[in-house]
Enzyme design. Structure first.
Site: not given
Ligand code: DGL
Length: 290
Positions: A24-25, A88, A165, A203, A205
């Site tokens: 993931d990011s 992600c 976050e 997403c 998150h």
């Molecule tokens: N992990 C990203 C997603 O699922 C959200 C966080 C980001 O913007 O890097 O889209």
């Protein structure tokens, strides 16, 4: 090309249990890992959160593809991952092809499973999707929904990732932001003549905000968690390899997990357990380059 300097996950004991790499990011993808661990408790997992370069959701396709390919190569080339789950939505929407081209192992993204789950849930055939800016602009969910006979209306909710976050997952400000976004989205759906009965959390998150989101949607609307849907798809796609290792008598332990982050290791350890639903343990710092 980044160079990596970490030892791979140990194969001590000669275990052939496949390693599943999860990327993931940031650490939102731990919601996908959590769903995977629940379904594959004997597997070995390596997770990387590219926290130094988060958010991906406000970046260009080219940059997202470069970053995501580096993380995928780290998991496969340095950590021995035999399957990859792109936990992600943004990377799945904009960089799945680039990731698949960068590695030689099977790669699963979260968009298709999310759309499949929406198809199964929706009776009206109209669905709503909330996601990052980049995911919405890619219209990946609209395309995947259309391919399944659904009409999808997508909305970017850029304030939600920073709120998560910040750890504000049960905060009145977050509840109000969600209410405003969903009111706007429902008004847009009505103006477009849609009759949505399903909301996709596009997403990784957003599952952390699920209680607040469920409190803000119209009565009867189903909320689809793309993390759960992706884990289901991963079991179908990769679970056979785990079952095979088990039935061949390979040494199986309880779930093994190794976590890496490109920055903010302490924050990852602190907030990560909330996403994973159990302690993340020691998180290792890795440099993937610029
Ligand atoms: N992990 C990203 C997603 O699922 C959200 C966080 C980001 O913007 O890097 O889209």
């Amino acid at each position: 090309m980044a160079s990596f300097e970490t030892a791979p996950m140990s194969s001590a004991g000669g275990s052939a249990t496949p390693i599943i790499g999860v990327f993931d990011s940031g650490f939102g993808g731990l919601t996908v890992l959590r769903a995977l661990v629940a379904r594959l408790p004997d597997a070995r997992f390596v997770f990387i959160g590219d926290t130094a370069r988060l958010p991906y959701g406000s970046k260009s396709r080219r940059t997202i593809a470069r970053y995501a390919a580096q993380s995928a190569q780290f998991l496969v080339q340095e950590q021995g991952a035999e399957f990859l789950v792109i936990a992600c939505n943004t990377a799945s929407a904009l960089a799945l092809d680039a990731i698949q081209a960068a590695v030689t192992v099977p790669v699963l993204g979260v968009i298709e499973p999310g759309a499949t789950a929406a198809r199964a849930a929706s009776r009206t055939g109209d669905v709503l999707v909330i996601a990052t800016d980049a995911t919405v602009q890619s219209h990946a969910y609209a395309a995947a929904s259309r391919a399944r006979g659904l009409r999808a209306l997508e909305k970017a909710c850029p304030l939600l990732v920073p709120l998560v976050e910040e750890g504000w997952t049960d905060h009145p400000v977050t509840a109000e932001v969600i209410r405003v976004y969903l009111n706007e989205l429902n008004a847009e759906a009505a103006a477009a003549g849609l009759n949505p009965d399903t909301l996709v959390l596009g997403c990784t998150h957003y599952p952390l905000l699920r209680p607040l989101i469920e409190g803000a949607v119209p009565a009867g609307m189903r909320v689809i968690d793309s993390a759960e849907a992706a884990a289901e798809a991963a079991v179908l796609q990769f679970g056979g390899g785990i079952a095979h290792a088990k039935s061949s008598g390979d040494q199986m332990t309880s779930m093994e997990l190794r976590c890496f982050a490109t920055d903010s290791v302490e924050k990852f350890e602190r907030l990560g357990s909330r996403f994973l639903g159990r302690p993340v343990g020691k998180v290792e710092l890795v440099d993937l380059g610029g």
